[in-house]
Write a protein that holds these residues in place. Structure first.
Motif, short mmCIF file in Angstrom:
data_model
loop_
_atom_site.label_atom_id
_atom_site.label_comp_id
_atom_site.label_asym_id
_atom_site.label_seq_id
_atom_site.Cartn_x
_atom_site.Cartn_y
_atom_site.Cartn_z
N TYR A 49 -10.91 -4.45 1.21
CA TYR A 49 -9.49 -4.77 1.06
C TYR A 49 -8.93 -4.17 -0.23
CZ TYR A 49 -5.14 -7.32 0.73
OH TYR A 49 -3.81 -7.64 0.62
N ALA A 50 -9.69 -4.29 -1.33
CA ALA A 50 -9.24 -3.72 -2.61
C ALA A 50 -9.12 -2.20 -2.51
CB ALA A 50 -10.19 -4.13 -3.72
N ASP A 51 -10.08 -1.56 -1.83
CA ASP A 51 -10.01 -0.10 -1.63
C ASP A 51 -8.74 0.28 -0.86
OD1 ASP A 51 -12.34 0.45 -2.99
OD2 ASP A 51 -13.57 0.63 -1.18
N ARG A 52 -8.44 -0.48 0.18
CA ARG A 52 -7.23 -0.22 0.98
C ARG A 52 -5.98 -0.35 0.13
NH1 ARG A 52 -8.92 -3.35 5.24
NH2 ARG A 52 -7.40 -4.96 4.76
N LEU A 53 -5.94 -1.37 -0.72
CA LEU A 53 -4.79 -1.56 -1.60
C LEU A 53 -4.63 -0.37 -2.54
CD1 LEU A 53 -4.89 -5.29 -2.77
CD2 LEU A 53 -3.22 -4.19 -1.29
N SER A 54 -5.73 0.11 -3.11
CA SER A 54 -5.63 1.23 -4.05
C SER A 54 -5.17 2.49 -3.34
CB SER A 54 -6.93 1.45 -4.81
OG SER A 54 -7.93 1.91 -3.94
#
Length: 157
Positions: free
Chosen positions: A148-153
């Protein structure tokens, strides 16, 4: 709402608490793993490079940094040190002179085969605070959080 009240609310927020607990756990585990690797005559970066080359074979220097999360300038330094110790060798690409490959030597493989079982035992000991089921649940949750954090970045680029 006054600043003091807002601070208390933020302090009780599970998102903030998760971040703090995750950061502290990571630091504590990393410190113990690094100490174990140092006892075995390497630093964590050297160990990471050797482990990568052992398991995945010859790698272009430019790709090693991406795979073990290290800046490219540091990779050259680490590979130099490992080469001096006789654990790694370099080879120029036949098709592109700009590309240099690193591969683990027989001596490097022997070293890793000698130290890895004890290192693995140390990691098992460090993570023994969780049951096997809890380890699997934690792995799944951390993967979900990381994805999820990768997608946000990616969205924010």
């Amino acid at each position: 709402m006054d600043k003091k009240h807002l601070y208390r609310e933020k302090k009780q927020d599970p998102s903030l608490k998760l971040f703090v607990v995750l950061s502290k756990a990571y630091r504590s585990i990393s410190d113990q793993v690094a100490a174990d690797i140092r006892k075995r005559g390497l630093n964590t970066t050297e160990f990471g490079v050797l482990e990568l080359l052992y398991h995945q074979g010859e790698q272009p220097l430019q790709k090693i940094g991406d795979k073990i999360l290290l800046a490219s300038g540091s990779i050259t330094y680490v590979v130099d040190k490992l080469e001096q110790k006789g654990y790694v060798s370099r080879k120029q690409s036949d098709s592109d002179r700009r590309i240099t490959y690193a591969s683990i030597t027989q001596e490097g493989s022997r070293l890793l085969e000698e130290i890895f079982p004890g290192h693995w035992e140390q990691i098992e000991s460090i993570t023994a605070g969780l049951s096997e089921e809890e380890k699997h649940e934690t792995i799944d949750m951390l993967k979900k959080l990381g994805t999820y954090a990768d997608r946000l970045s990616l969205e924010n680029k």
